[in-house]
Design a protein around this motif. Structure first.
Motif, PDB file in Angstrom:
ATOM      1  N   MET A 165      29.222 -25.624  10.588  1.00  0.00           N
ATOM      2  CA  MET A 165      28.395 -26.289  11.592  1.00  0.00           C
ATOM      3  C   MET A 165      27.024 -26.595  11.020  1.00  0.00           C
ATOM      4  O   MET A 165      26.485 -25.823  10.224  1.00  0.00           O
ATOM      5  CB  MET A 165      28.236 -25.384  12.815  1.00  0.00           C
ATOM      6  N   ILE A 166      26.463 -27.713  11.390  1.00  0.00           N
ATOM      7  CA  ILE A 166      25.083 -28.039  11.035  1.00  0.00           C
ATOM      8  C   ILE A 166      24.185 -27.272  11.999  1.00  0.00           C
ATOM      9  O   ILE A 166      24.118 -27.584  13.184  1.00  0.00           O
ATOM     10  CB  ILE A 166      24.828 -29.549  11.111  1.00  0.00           C
ATOM     11  N   ARG A 167      23.520 -26.264  11.485  1.00  0.00           N
ATOM     12  CA  ARG A 167      22.746 -25.374  12.325  1.00  0.00           C
ATOM     13  C   ARG A 167      21.281 -25.789  12.435  1.00  0.00           C
ATOM     14  O   ARG A 167      20.584 -25.372  13.362  1.00  0.00           O
ATOM     15  CB  ARG A 167      22.850 -23.946  11.802  1.00  0.00           C
ATOM     16  N   ALA A 168      20.793 -26.573  11.474  1.00  0.00           N
ATOM     17  CA  ALA A 168      19.386 -26.969  11.494  1.00  0.00           C
ATOM     18  C   ALA A 168      19.240 -28.439  11.122  1.00  0.00           C
ATOM     19  O   ALA A 168      19.873 -28.919  10.176  1.00  0.00           O
ATOM     20  CB  ALA A 168      18.574 -26.110  10.527  1.00  0.00           C
ATOM     21  N   VAL A 169      18.424 -29.140  11.883  1.00  0.00           N
ATOM     22  CA  VAL A 169      18.051 -30.515  11.568  1.00  0.00           C
ATOM     23  C   VAL A 169      16.589 -30.484  11.155  1.00  0.00           C
ATOM     24  O   VAL A 169      15.710 -30.122  11.947  1.00  0.00           O
ATOM     25  CB  VAL A 169      18.268 -31.457  12.767  1.00  0.00           C
TER      26      VAL A 169
ATOM     27  N   GLN B  52      24.430 -26.136   5.783  1.00  0.00           N
ATOM     28  CA  GLN B  52      24.259 -25.958   7.223  1.00  0.00           C
ATOM     29  C   GLN B  52      23.046 -26.721   7.747  1.00  0.00           C
ATOM     30  O   GLN B  52      22.754 -26.673   8.936  1.00  0.00           O
ATOM     31  CB  GLN B  52      24.106 -24.469   7.549  1.00  0.00           C
ATOM     32  N   CYS B  53      22.369 -27.436   6.846  1.00  0.00           N
ATOM     33  CA  CYS B  53      21.151 -28.167   7.208  1.00  0.00           C
ATOM     34  C   CYS B  53      21.312 -29.643   6.858  1.00  0.00           C
ATOM     35  O   CYS B  53      21.962 -29.997   5.881  1.00  0.00           O
ATOM     36  CB  CYS B  53      19.943 -27.616   6.446  1.00  0.00           C
ATOM     37  N   VAL B  54      20.693 -30.481   7.655  1.00  0.00           N
ATOM     38  CA  VAL B  54      20.610 -31.896   7.329  1.00  0.00           C
ATOM     39  C   VAL B  54      19.142 -32.291   7.355  1.00  0.00           C
ATOM     40  O   VAL B  54      18.386 -31.848   8.222  1.00  0.00           O
ATOM     41  CB  VAL B  54      21.438 -32.762   8.322  1.00  0.00           C
ATOM     42  N   TYR B  55      18.738 -33.063   6.362  1.00  0.00           N
ATOM     43  CA  TYR B  55      17.358 -33.542   6.301  1.00  0.00           C
ATOM     44  C   TYR B  55      17.340 -35.006   6.681  1.00  0.00           C
ATOM     45  O   TYR B  55      18.126 -35.812   6.175  1.00  0.00           O
ATOM     46  CB  TYR B  55      16.776 -33.353   4.904  1.00  0.00           C
TER      47      TYR B  55
ATOM     48  N   ALA C 234      33.607 -26.375  16.771  1.00  0.00           N
ATOM     49  CA  ALA C 234      33.165 -25.304  17.654  1.00  0.00           C
ATOM     50  C   ALA C 234      31.655 -25.251  17.663  1.00  0.00           C
ATOM     51  O   ALA C 234      31.016 -25.367  16.632  1.00  0.00           O
ATOM     52  CB  ALA C 234      33.729 -23.972  17.161  1.00  0.00           C
ATOM     53  N   SER C 235      31.077 -25.098  18.840  1.00  0.00           N
ATOM     54  CA  SER C 235      29.626 -25.053  18.955  1.00  0.00           C
ATOM     55  C   SER C 235      29.166 -23.608  19.063  1.00  0.00           C
ATOM     56  O   SER C 235      29.641 -22.864  19.917  1.00  0.00           O
ATOM     57  CB  SER C 235      29.178 -25.830  20.197  1.00  0.00           C
TER      58      SER C 235
END
Length: 246
Positions: A1-5, A160-163, A227-228
């Motif tokens: 899951m991508i946890r941080a934007v 887990q992060c997207v910039y 899943a969230s």
């Protein structure tokens, strides 16, 4: 899951290049330095301010520029000429939070350049888990180590992060650190071809599109819904706000 934007400020969360061009030329006029051309500003846009200024105005006295800059910056902010976060962008931040993602800013700006964004009562107050800037980072973009403090503080894995950023330098830093990268093209300053040397997970024409794009990036290949998991559930470590240096 991508946890941080993780989000860049200039020409990503706020459209600022044109206003910064006017602001910096106003400071140059105050200290009697040569004005810059728009072409010089665009060519160096995205670089840390004091690294870019000698290229924008050769021979500029950086000490004099640094002394005069804060007052002009404050005036631009107070007049609503700089760093206005559009309502739809705030809505996008809230939608990302509702999806269970932590929101952070990461910028090459100095502490002086971001302090008004952190002030009590600002629209961003309470929406951000942390803010990383030149005052609390050892390295600046496009160096991939710009993300070192963020990853260490959160315990998150890079994937887990997207910039979300607007420049090839943003892409270079994210790629080097192993983060996913979304290019925001809203300012019109960049073209897609400018990112040809880098891995771009998605292009967006306006910042609010990031909500759908981030959901799409984490969707399994079989098309089932991911899943969230709320931030703080099974994360490797707690989210801790970044602190500025005294």
């Amino acid at each position: 899951m991508i946890r941080a934007v993780v989000i860049d400020v200039d020409d990503t969360l706020c459209l600022t290049e044109a206003a910064c061009f006017d602001l910096e030329n106003e400071v140059l006029a105050l200290i009697g330095a040569a004005p810059m051309s728009r072409a010089a500003h665009l060519a160096t846009w995205g670089q840390p301010l004091l690294e870019a200024m000698p290229l924008r105005s050769p021979g500029v006295d950086l000490a004099a520029f640094s002394a005069a800059y804060p007052a002009v910056l404050r005036a631009y902010v107070e007049d609503g000429r700089l760093d206005v976060v559009a309502g739809e962008n705030l809505g996008a931040l809230d939608a990302l939070t509702a999806q269970g993602r932590a929101l952070m800013l990461l910028t090459s700006r100095t502490e002086t350049e971001v302090e008004h964004l952190l002030a009590p009562g600002h629209a961003l107050t309470g929406r951000l888990a942390a803010v990383y800037h030149a005052g609390n980072m050892r390295h600046a973009k496009p160096d991939s180590r710009a993300f070192d403090e963020l990853l260490a503080a959160t315990g998150l894995e890079p994937r887990q992060c997207v910039y979300v950023g607007d420049s090839p330098g943003d892409a270079q830093a994210a790629n080097g650190a192993g983060l996913r990268f979304v290019a925001c093209m809203q300012s019109g300053v960049r073209r897609r071809e400018d990112f040809a040397a880098y891995d771009v997970d998605a292009f967006i024409d306006a910042f609010p599109e990031v909500v759908e794009v981030v959901s799409r990036l984490e969707a399994p290949a079989d098309g089932t819904a991911p899943a969230s998991t709320p931030i703080g559930g099974d994360a490797p470590g707690p989210m801790r706000p970044a602190r500025t240096r005294p």
